[in-house]
Structure formats: structure tokens, C-alpha cells
Design a protein around this motif. Structure first.
Motif, PDB file in Angstrom:
ATOM      1  N   GLN A  60      76.587 -16.669  14.861  1.00  0.00           N
ATOM      2  CA  GLN A  60      75.438 -15.849  14.510  1.00  0.00           C
ATOM      3  C   GLN A  60      74.334 -15.960  15.542  1.00  0.00           C
ATOM      4  O   GLN A  60      74.051 -17.044  16.042  1.00  0.00           O
ATOM      5  N   SER A  61      73.711 -14.839  15.844  1.00  0.00           N
ATOM      6  CA  SER A  61      72.526 -14.847  16.692  1.00  0.00           C
ATOM      7  C   SER A  61      71.320 -15.040  15.788  1.00  0.00           C
ATOM      8  O   SER A  61      71.050 -14.197  14.925  1.00  0.00           O
ATOM      9  N   ALA A  62      70.632 -16.154  15.952  1.00  0.00           N
ATOM     10  CA  ALA A  62      69.496 -16.481  15.093  1.00  0.00           C
ATOM     11  C   ALA A  62      68.762 -17.680  15.679  1.00  0.00           C
ATOM     12  O   ALA A  62      69.269 -18.357  16.571  1.00  0.00           O
ATOM     13  N   TRP A  63      67.558 -17.935  15.178  1.00  0.00           N
ATOM     14  CA  TRP A  63      66.850 -19.160  15.510  1.00  0.00           C
ATOM     15  C   TRP A  63      67.437 -20.283  14.670  1.00  0.00           C
ATOM     16  O   TRP A  63      67.660 -20.123  13.471  1.00  0.00           O
ATOM     17  N   ILE A  64      67.695 -21.439  15.291  1.00  0.00           N
ATOM     18  CA  ILE A  64      68.148 -22.618  14.563  1.00  0.00           C
ATOM     19  C   ILE A  64      67.027 -23.651  14.626  1.00  0.00           C
ATOM     20  O   ILE A  64      66.682 -24.126  15.705  1.00  0.00           O
ATOM     21  N   PRO A  65      66.451 -23.993  13.462  1.00  0.00           N
ATOM     22  CA  PRO A  65      65.445 -25.053  13.457  1.00  0.00           C
ATOM     23  C   PRO A  65      66.124 -26.425  13.459  1.00  0.00           C
ATOM     24  O   PRO A  65      67.222 -26.587  12.924  1.00  0.00           O
ATOM     25  N   PHE A  66      65.484 -27.392  14.075  1.00  0.00           N
ATOM     26  CA  PHE A  66      65.971 -28.765  14.092  1.00  0.00           C
ATOM     27  C   PHE A  66      65.002 -29.638  13.306  1.00  0.00           C
ATOM     28  O   PHE A  66      63.785 -29.479  13.434  1.00  0.00           O
ATOM     29  N   VAL A  67      65.547 -30.559  12.518  1.00  0.00           N
ATOM     30  CA  VAL A  67      64.749 -31.531  11.781  1.00  0.00           C
ATOM     31  C   VAL A  67      65.120 -32.931  12.256  1.00  0.00           C
ATOM     32  O   VAL A  67      66.252 -33.176  12.676  1.00  0.00           O
ATOM     33  N   MET A  68      64.150 -33.830  12.214  1.00  0.00           N
ATOM     34  CA  MET A  68      64.382 -35.213  12.597  1.00  0.00           C
ATOM     35  C   MET A  68      64.971 -35.959  11.401  1.00  0.00           C
ATOM     36  O   MET A  68      64.488 -35.821  10.277  1.00  0.00           O
ATOM     37  N   VAL A  69      66.028 -36.724  11.665  1.00  0.00           N
ATOM     38  CA  VAL A  69      66.650 -37.554  10.640  1.00  0.00           C
ATOM     39  C   VAL A  69      66.742 -38.986  11.152  1.00  0.00           C
ATOM     40  O   VAL A  69      66.653 -39.237  12.355  1.00  0.00           O
ATOM     41  N   ASP A  70      66.932 -39.924  10.238  1.00  0.00           N
ATOM     42  CA  ASP A  70      67.054 -41.326  10.629  1.00  0.00           C
ATOM     43  C   ASP A  70      68.423 -41.644  11.229  1.00  0.00           C
ATOM     44  O   ASP A  70      68.551 -42.519  12.074  1.00  0.00           O
ATOM     45  N   ASP A  71      69.456 -40.931  10.763  1.00  0.00           N
ATOM     46  CA  ASP A  71      70.830 -41.210  11.180  1.00  0.00           C
ATOM     47  C   ASP A  71      71.595 -39.886  11.178  1.00  0.00           C
ATOM     48  O   ASP A  71      71.834 -39.304  10.115  1.00  0.00           O
ATOM     49  N   VAL A  72      71.974 -39.411  12.359  1.00  0.00           N
ATOM     50  CA  VAL A  72      72.655 -38.112  12.467  1.00  0.00           C
ATOM     51  C   VAL A  72      73.992 -38.135  11.742  1.00  0.00           C
ATOM     52  O   VAL A  72      74.326 -37.192  11.021  1.00  0.00           O
ATOM     53  N   ASP A  73      74.763 -39.207  11.902  1.00  0.00           N
ATOM     54  CA  ASP A  73      76.071 -39.275  11.241  1.00  0.00           C
ATOM     55  C   ASP A  73      75.922 -39.215   9.726  1.00  0.00           C
ATOM     56  O   ASP A  73      76.620 -38.447   9.057  1.00  0.00           O
ATOM     57  N   ALA A  74      75.023 -40.018   9.178  1.00  0.00           N
ATOM     58  CA  ALA A  74      74.840 -40.056   7.726  1.00  0.00           C
ATOM     59  C   ALA A  74      74.312 -38.727   7.200  1.00  0.00           C
ATOM     60  O   ALA A  74      74.779 -38.233   6.164  1.00  0.00           O
ATOM     61  N   ALA A  75      73.346 -38.134   7.906  1.00  0.00           N
ATOM     62  CA  ALA A  75      72.787 -36.852   7.456  1.00  0.00           C
ATOM     63  C   ALA A  75      73.838 -35.746   7.515  1.00  0.00           C
ATOM     64  O   ALA A  75      73.912 -34.891   6.630  1.00  0.00           O
ATOM     65  N   THR A  76      74.677 -35.771   8.558  1.00  0.00           N
ATOM     66  CA  THR A  76      75.731 -34.768   8.693  1.00  0.00           C
ATOM     67  C   THR A  76      76.739 -34.901   7.555  1.00  0.00           C
ATOM     68  O   THR A  76      77.110 -33.899   6.926  1.00  0.00           O
ATOM     69  N   GLN A  77      77.166 -36.116   7.280  1.00  0.00           N
ATOM     70  CA  GLN A  77      78.125 -36.327   6.195  1.00  0.00           C
ATOM     71  C   GLN A  77      77.537 -35.941   4.845  1.00  0.00           C
ATOM     72  O   GLN A  77      78.213 -35.342   4.006  1.00  0.00           O
TER      73      GLN A  77
END
Length: 115
Positions: A60-77
Motif C-alpha cells: 500500500q502507498s501510505a504514510w506509516i507512523p512509527f512508535v517507540m517501544v521498549d522491545d521490538v521483538d516483544a511488541a511485534t509478537q
């Protein structure tokens, strides 16, 4: 708010046209960035990037916002367990690590941790 937006990525296919559009419309200053991306800056400095032709996330063509997380692996899972679809596995970017998921409503969001 747990994790405010900290970055924005434009996932469009026409980066040159998009760069000219935002520079003319809003005065955002483009500059060359890592991986063939174009960085966009305002008075407070860089805040977004335009995708290169080879580095797009999902279809998709769109803006993707990014948020800060403490742990990328844990947040992704956790996101996947809540119904998200993985668009980009954890990767190293210029300023840290990130993954990108598509939420159950169809919108993409980046999960990022500063290196």
C-alpha cells in the motif's frame, strides 16, 4: 500515552514526485538519506523519510507512523497475537531497530527502538 509517534515513513512508489510535492506545498526540506531514501526536514529537523524504489513495506502507498517501544521483538509478537500481520521483520535502521506490522483494521505501523 504509552508510545507517541516518533517518525513517519512515506511508503509511496513515486518518491521524486512526492518529494517535489511536499517541498512546494509545505516547505519541507529534502535531503539524501540512507538506503536511497529521501529524508524530509522541517524547522525542528528531520521527521520523515520517503521510500526508495526498492525499500517499500507491504503493497500500500501510505504514510506509516512509527512508535517507540521498549522491545521490538516483544511488541511485534504481541501485535501478531492481537491480530496484526507482519510486513517487515525486525531490521536495523540508521537510528535503531524496527519492525512493521499491519493492524487488524488494515493500517501499517512501525515499532521502533533507538539503538
Amino acid at each position: 500515552m504509552q508510545a507517541p509517534f516518533v517518525w513517519f515513513h512515506h511508503n509511496g512508489e513515486k518518491s521524486n514526485e512526492t518529494k517535489k510535492f511536499f517541498e512546494t506545498l509545505l516547505g519541507w526540506k529534502p535531503s539524501d538519506g540512507p538506503g536511497g531514501m529521501t529524508m524530509l526536514a522541517g524547522e525542528g529537523g528531520p521527521f520523515a523519510a520517503l521510500a526508495s524504489k526498492t525499500e517499500r513495506y507491504g503493497d500500500q502507498s501510505a504514510w506509516i507512523p512509527f512508535v517507540m517501544v521498549d522491545d521490538v521483538d516483544a511488541a511485534t509478537q504481541q501485535a501478531i497475537s492481537l491480530g496484526a500481520v507482519l510486513l517487515k521483520e525486525k531490521s536495523r535502521g540508521p537510528a535503531g531497530y524496527f519492525s512493521i506490522v499491519r493492524d487488524p483494521g488494515g493500517a501499517a505501523i512501525g515499532l521502533w527502538k533507538k539503538a
